[in-house]
Design a protein around this motif. Structure first.
Motif, mmCIF file in Angstrom:
data_model
loop_
_atom_site.group_PDB
_atom_site.id
_atom_site.type_symbol
_atom_site.label_atom_id
_atom_site.label_comp_id
_atom_site.label_asym_id
_atom_site.label_seq_id
_atom_site.Cartn_x
_atom_site.Cartn_y
_atom_site.Cartn_z
ATOM 1 N N SER A 142 -3.578 1.287 8.568
ATOM 2 C CA SER A 142 -3.933 -0.086 8.174
ATOM 3 C C SER A 142 -5.547 -0.267 8.747
ATOM 4 N N ASP A 143 -6.152 -1.076 7.988
ATOM 5 C CA ASP A 143 -7.472 -1.464 8.689
ATOM 6 C C ASP A 143 -7.714 -3.080 8.543
ATOM 7 N N ALA A 144 -6.800 -3.623 8.548
ATOM 8 C CA ALA A 144 -6.589 -5.174 8.266
ATOM 9 C C ALA A 144 -5.155 -5.869 8.604
ATOM 10 N N ALA A 146 -8.831 1.227 -2.314
ATOM 11 C CA ALA A 146 -9.444 0.057 -3.197
ATOM 12 C C ALA A 146 -10.504 0.792 -3.896
ATOM 13 N N GLN A 147 -11.311 1.581 -3.677
ATOM 14 C CA GLN A 147 -12.581 2.140 -4.090
ATOM 15 C C GLN A 147 -12.287 3.071 -5.209
ATOM 16 N N GLN A 159 0.878 -1.038 0.077
ATOM 17 C CA GLN A 159 -0.050 -0.007 -0.029
ATOM 18 C C GLN A 159 1.028 1.219 -0.061
ATOM 19 N N THR A 201 -6.879 4.922 4.103
ATOM 20 C CA THR A 201 -6.818 3.427 4.623
ATOM 21 C C THR A 201 -6.922 2.617 3.259
ATOM 22 N N PRO A 202 -6.472 1.353 3.204
ATOM 23 C CA PRO A 202 -6.305 0.567 2.264
ATOM 24 C C PRO A 202 -7.808 0.192 1.505
ATOM 25 N N THR A 203 -8.717 0.156 2.468
ATOM 26 C CA THR A 203 -10.003 -0.064 2.133
ATOM 27 C C THR A 203 -10.466 1.342 1.152
ATOM 28 N N VAL A 204 -10.367 2.445 1.479
ATOM 29 C CA VAL A 204 -10.739 3.631 0.838
ATOM 30 C C VAL A 204 -9.925 3.776 -0.583
ATOM 31 N N GLN A 209 -1.083 -5.685 5.993
ATOM 32 C CA GLN A 209 -0.956 -4.737 4.824
ATOM 33 C C GLN A 209 0.423 -3.821 5.202
ATOM 34 N N GLN A 220 -10.631 4.438 15.164
ATOM 35 C CA GLN A 220 -10.726 3.092 14.630
ATOM 36 C C GLN A 220 -10.564 2.120 15.739
#
Length: 264
Positions: free
Chosen positions: A86-88, A70-71, A53, A65-68, A91, A138
């Motif tokens: 990180s959110d998982a 990825a969008q 990332q 975050t990686p989730t954001v 990463q 978080q």
């Protein structure tokens, strides 16, 4: 004599820097000798399965975050930001620098991590505190955070305009001093014990230790000094190990990364 919390780890004939505060997390502050390797090349050194990332750094205070990320549409490539959180687990978060502060953070309870690029502009915008606040949102608690500030330019050799020193200095000055003009504020900050703003013989200039400004910010925010470690290396003064934009004017960087892990 107490040993340094900073240690060199050998890798294929070269060495990268680690900090014992971050020992629970695979991490490294890499030197110029790993250039031109990328985070994709370096991540397996830290963790064989971690997902890479990174962002497009712009000297701001945006945290992603990686989730954001990825969008974001593929054609947009890396989003503009200067911090990753990180959110998982697993990463691998990366930032690059060449005098600015690479800051890596780990949470002992959640296993989450953050990687931050904090030059004087980002520090004036309190990017490290923005990141810590997002980690709190978080689920992080301040007492569980460990912060390592990697190799960056030392304050003794980092000459800046008084206006720059004042802009950064206002983040650590008592609120009663915020309205002072730049020169008066800098003069005041220079008198403080262990001040990160040092006098310079040239009129209109000061010496600025951005690393220590971030330490001051974190401590004002509620972290204790033993939760923070600063690398004893200056990018400007150690040309054999580190790239320095202030020294050469060339856009060459070293990478710093950390891998999140499952909650404790």
């Amino acid at each position: 004599m107490h040993s340094s919390p900073w240690q060199w780890i050998s890798q294929d004939g070269q060495a990268f820097l680690t900090c014992e505060l971050l020992n629970p997390w695979p991490h490294g502050f890499f030197t110029r000798h790993f250039w031109p390797q990328t985070p994709e090349d370096l991540t397996p050194v830290l963790h064989p399965q971690a997902a890479v990332q990174r962002v497009k750094q712009v000297h701001g205070n945006r945290v992603l975050t990686p989730t954001v990320m990825a969008q974001i549409p593929p054609e947009a490539q890396h989003h503009e930001a200067d911090a990753l959180m990180s959110d998982a687990p697993h990463q691998a978060l990366w930032v690059c620098s060449a005098d600015c502060n690479p800051v890596l953070i780990g949470d002992c309870a959640t296993g989450h991590t953050a990687a931050i690029h904090a030059g004087w502009r980002g520090t004036a915008l309190e990017i490290v505190l923005h990141t810590v606040a997002k980690m709190q949102a978080q689920g992080s608690q301040l007492k569980d955070l460990r912060v390592a500030i990697g190799p960056a330019i030392d304050g003794s050799v980092y000459q800046v305009a008084t206006t720059v020193a004042a802009e950064v200095g206002r983040t650590i000055a008592p609120e009663t001093h915020h309205t002072k003009d730049d020169t008066t504020l800098v003069d005041h900050l220079e008198t403080l014990d262990h001040s990160p703003i040092l006098p310079d013989p040239e009129p209109g200039k000061a010496r600025l230790d951005v690393r220590q400004v971030n330490v001051w910010q974190l401590m004002r925010f509620g972290l204790s000094r033993d939760q923070i470690s600063v690398a004893p290396h200056c990018t400007f003064q150690e040309p054999d190990q580190f790239f320095s934009y202030r020294r050469t004017g060339k856009k060459q960087v070293q990478w710093s990364g950390i891998v999140s892990r499952p909650a404790a």
